[in-house]
Design a protein around this motif. Structure first.
Motif, short mmCIF file in Angstrom:
data_model
loop_
_atom_site.label_atom_id
_atom_site.label_comp_id
_atom_site.label_asym_id
_atom_site.label_seq_id
_atom_site.Cartn_x
_atom_site.Cartn_y
_atom_site.Cartn_z
N VAL A 31 0.85 -1.19 0.00
CA VAL A 31 0.00 0.00 0.00
C VAL A 31 0.89 1.24 0.00
O VAL A 31 1.82 1.34 0.80
CB VAL A 31 -0.91 0.01 1.26
CG1 VAL A 31 -1.76 1.26 1.31
CG2 VAL A 31 -1.76 -1.24 1.30
N ASP A 32 0.60 2.19 -0.89
CA ASP A 32 1.30 3.46 -0.92
C ASP A 32 0.74 4.31 0.22
O ASP A 32 -0.45 4.62 0.25
CB ASP A 32 1.08 4.15 -2.27
CG ASP A 32 1.90 5.42 -2.43
OD1 ASP A 32 2.28 6.03 -1.41
OD2 ASP A 32 2.14 5.80 -3.58
N ASN A 33 1.59 4.69 1.16
CA ASN A 33 1.15 5.45 2.32
C ASN A 33 0.99 6.95 2.05
O ASN A 33 0.53 7.68 2.92
CB ASN A 33 2.13 5.24 3.48
CG ASN A 33 2.17 3.79 3.90
OD1 ASN A 33 1.15 3.12 4.04
ND2 ASN A 33 3.38 3.27 4.08
N GLY A 90 9.85 -9.93 -5.68
CA GLY A 90 9.02 -11.03 -6.17
C GLY A 90 7.55 -10.66 -6.30
O GLY A 90 6.77 -11.40 -6.87
N SER A 91 7.17 -9.52 -5.77
CA SER A 91 5.78 -9.06 -5.85
C SER A 91 5.70 -7.92 -6.87
O SER A 91 6.21 -6.82 -6.63
CB SER A 91 5.32 -8.55 -4.48
OG SER A 91 4.13 -7.79 -4.62
N ALA A 92 5.06 -8.19 -8.00
CA ALA A 92 4.93 -7.15 -9.03
C ALA A 92 4.18 -5.94 -8.49
O ALA A 92 4.49 -4.80 -8.84
CB ALA A 92 4.22 -7.72 -10.25
N GLN A 93 3.21 -6.18 -7.62
CA GLN A 93 2.43 -5.07 -7.07
C GLN A 93 3.32 -4.16 -6.21
O GLN A 93 3.29 -2.95 -6.34
CB GLN A 93 1.26 -5.59 -6.25
CG GLN A 93 0.27 -4.51 -5.92
CD GLN A 93 -0.12 -4.46 -4.47
OE1 GLN A 93 0.22 -5.33 -3.70
NE2 GLN A 93 -0.82 -3.42 -4.10
N CYS A 94 4.14 -4.75 -5.35
CA CYS A 94 5.05 -3.96 -4.50
C CYS A 94 6.09 -3.24 -5.34
O CYS A 94 6.32 -2.04 -5.18
CB CYS A 94 5.74 -4.85 -3.48
SG CYS A 94 4.65 -5.49 -2.20
#
Length: 135
Positions: A31-33, A90-94
């Motif tokens: 999540v972008d804070n 390993g997480s494309a979203q992150c």
């Protein structure tokens, strides 16, 4: 054929209900804070969005970290461990929420003889002397 179709439909329904109950089908890992940081909710880690320039391991692990004090309201910033970098890459979203340079990054994981582990966004790892410049 009808029996096979019924079994397949039942299996799919069970799998989908398990995902919905566990909420993993809809959970965001990162999540972008909105304050220059990204939180990895699966691992309980917070990442600085921006990438610092290339520097030695010594500079990256002490002075640069000191300059991030207070970022996102936190004062316990550190270089990530090798496995933590591998996890976020390993997480494309992150990875998509971070400013990632296609080059190797220092980890806090070091070994004797003045070497430390690097992790590239591709997941490749390697040992390099701490006096070399990497991100």
């Amino acid at each position: 054929m009808k029996k096979l179709l019924s079994i397949t439909v039942l299996a799919v329904m069970i799998c989908l209900s398990g995902l919905i109950i566990s909420d993993t089908a809809f959970a965001q890992q990162c999540v972008d804070n909105g304050n220059g940081t990204v939180t990895d909710t699966n691992r309980g880690l917070m990442w600085q969005k921006a990438t610092g320039g290339p520097m030695t391991w010594y500079r990256a692990s002490v002075p640069h970290i000191s300059s991030t004090q207070g970022l996102g309201g936190h004062y316990d910033w550190r270089l990530p461990e090798k496995h933590e970098l591998q996890g976020v890459y390993g997480s494309a979203q992150c990875r998509g929420l971070l400013t990632v340079i296609s080059f190797a990054y220092w980890s806090n994981t070091s070994v004797p003889d003045e070497l430390a582990w690097l992790v590239a966004p591709s997941g490749e790892t390697g040992l390099e002397p701490k006096t070399f410049d990497y991100y």
